[in-house]
Write an enzyme that holds these catalytic residues in place. Structure first.
Site, short mmCIF file in Angstrom:
data_model
loop_
_atom_site.label_atom_id
_atom_site.label_comp_id
_atom_site.label_asym_id
_atom_site.label_seq_id
_atom_site.Cartn_x
_atom_site.Cartn_y
_atom_site.Cartn_z
N ARG A 6 1.05 -1.17 0.65
CA ARG A 6 -0.22 0.35 0.00
C ARG A 6 0.42 1.49 -0.12
O ARG A 6 0.49 2.42 -0.57
CB ARG A 6 -1.36 0.14 1.46
CG ARG A 6 -2.26 0.86 1.29
CD ARG A 6 -3.10 0.38 2.47
NE ARG A 6 -4.52 1.93 2.14
CZ ARG A 6 -4.00 2.86 3.03
NH1 ARG A 6 -3.31 3.26 3.57
NH2 ARG A 6 -5.57 3.47 2.28
N ILE A 61 -7.21 8.89 -0.17
CA ILE A 61 -7.38 7.03 -0.38
C ILE A 61 -7.91 6.27 0.26
O ILE A 61 -7.93 6.98 1.87
CB ILE A 61 -5.71 6.67 -0.39
CG1 ILE A 61 -5.54 5.60 -0.99
CG2 ILE A 61 -4.63 6.96 0.73
CD1 ILE A 61 -4.14 4.68 -0.11
N SER A 62 -8.88 5.85 -0.17
CA SER A 62 -10.09 5.14 1.96
C SER A 62 -8.80 4.80 2.38
O SER A 62 -7.85 4.06 2.16
CB SER A 62 -10.87 4.31 0.53
OG SER A 62 -11.75 5.66 0.15
N GLN A 63 -9.30 4.92 3.64
CA GLN A 63 -9.26 3.98 4.72
C GLN A 63 -8.81 2.59 4.27
O GLN A 63 -10.10 2.22 3.43
CB GLN A 63 -9.77 4.13 6.29
CG GLN A 63 -10.92 3.45 5.92
CD GLN A 63 -11.81 3.98 7.16
OE1 GLN A 63 -12.67 4.83 7.17
NE2 GLN A 63 -11.63 2.57 8.27
N PRO A 64 -8.02 1.21 5.04
CA PRO A 64 -8.15 1.17 4.24
C PRO A 64 -9.27 -0.54 4.41
O PRO A 64 -9.82 -1.33 3.84
CB PRO A 64 -7.16 -0.48 4.99
CG PRO A 64 -6.11 1.16 5.04
CD PRO A 64 -6.74 1.64 5.38
#
EC number: 2.1.1.77
Length: 217
Positions: A34, A60-63
Site C-alpha cells: 500500500r 485514498i480510502s482507509q483500508p
C-alpha cells in the site's frame, strides 16, 4: 523507517477483527504494498486505518473501507468489474488480484496517469484506465458483474444501473455533497428490477459529472 511488512500483517489482522472475512480480499491486501500508492509525506501512515490525502483534493480510502466495499461486491474470481474514481489506484490493484478484468475511470488526468504508471510498475495487465466522467460509466465495456464507486453521488446515476449484468452489484455512496452518505448495494435482479441494501453511513469526496454533482470549479 517503518517496517511495512509487519504493518501490512497488522492491517489484515485488524480487518479480520472488524469483520472482513473475504479470503480473496484479505490475501490481496496482505500482499499488495500500500505504501507504493501513498504520496510522499504520508508514507509512514500507509497502513493506519485512516483515509489519506492525495493530489487534486482527493483521498485514498482507509483500508477498512476499501476492504468492505470490495467484499460487498461478492467477487468470486474472473469478473468484469468497473471502478469509478481510480484515485491512487490502490483499490483497483486489489480488485485486479481477484477479478478477471477491471475498468477504472478517473476524472483527473494527473491521477489517472500516476495510477497507470503504478499498475505498469506492478505488472497489473488486467487494469484499464480512462480519464473522464465516471457518472457515465464505461458503456463500451458493459455489462459489468460489479461496479464500485469511490465517490459520493446525490442519487444513483442511471447509466451505472443500466451497465450492470443481471445479478450484478453496484456499490455506491449516496447522499449530501459535504456531509455523510449512505453506502448502498444495488443488485440487478432483472432488466427492470433492482434490490437496494443500505450498508451504513460513510463519508466520501463528491462524484462530479453530468449524472452526479455539478463541477463547481
Amino acid at each position: 523507517m517503518r517496517n511495512f511488512e509487519k504493518a501490512r500483517v497488522q492491517m489484515v489482522e485488524q480487518l479480520v477483527h472488524r469483520g472482513i472475512h473475504d479470503t480473496r480480499v484479505l490475501e490481496a491486501m496482505g500482499t499488495l504494498a500500500r505504501e507504493k500508492f501513498i504520496d510522499e509525506g504520508f508514507i509512514e501512515f500507509a497502513y493506519d486505518d485512516t483515509p489519506l490525502p492525495i493530489k487534486n483534493g482527493q483521498t485514498i480510502s482507509q483500508p477498512y473501507m476499501t476492504a468492505f466495499m470490495i467484499a460487498s461486491a461478492h467477487l468470486g474470481g474472473g469478473e468484469h468489474v468497473l471502478e469509478i474514481g481510480t484515485g491512487s489506484g490502490y483499490a483497483a490493484a486489489i480488485i485486479a488480484q481477484i477479478a478477471g478484468q477491471i475498468f477504472t475511470v478517473e476524472r483527473y488526468s494527473t491521477l489517472a496517469e500516476a495510477a497507470q504508471q503504478r499498475f505498469e510498475d506492478l505488472g497489473c495487465d488486467n487494469i484499464h484506465v480512462r480519464t473522464g466522467d465516471g457518472s457515465n460509466g464505461w458503456p463500451e465495456e458493459a455489462p459489468f458483474d460489479a461496479i464500485i464507486v469511490a465517490a459520493g453521488a446525490p442519487e444513483i446515476p442511471s447509466p451505472l444501473k443500466e451497465q450492470l449484468k443481471p445479478g450484478g452489484r453496484l456499490i455506491i455512496p449516496v447522499g449530501s455533497m459535504a456531509g455523510t452518505q449512505r453506502l448502498l448495494c444495488i443488485t440487478r435482479k432483472s432488466t427492470e428490477e433492482f434490490d437496494e441494501e443500505d450498508l451504513g453511513g460513510v463519508m466520501f469526496v463528491p462524484l462530479v459529472g453530468n449524472k452526479a454533482w455539478p463541477d463547481m470549479n
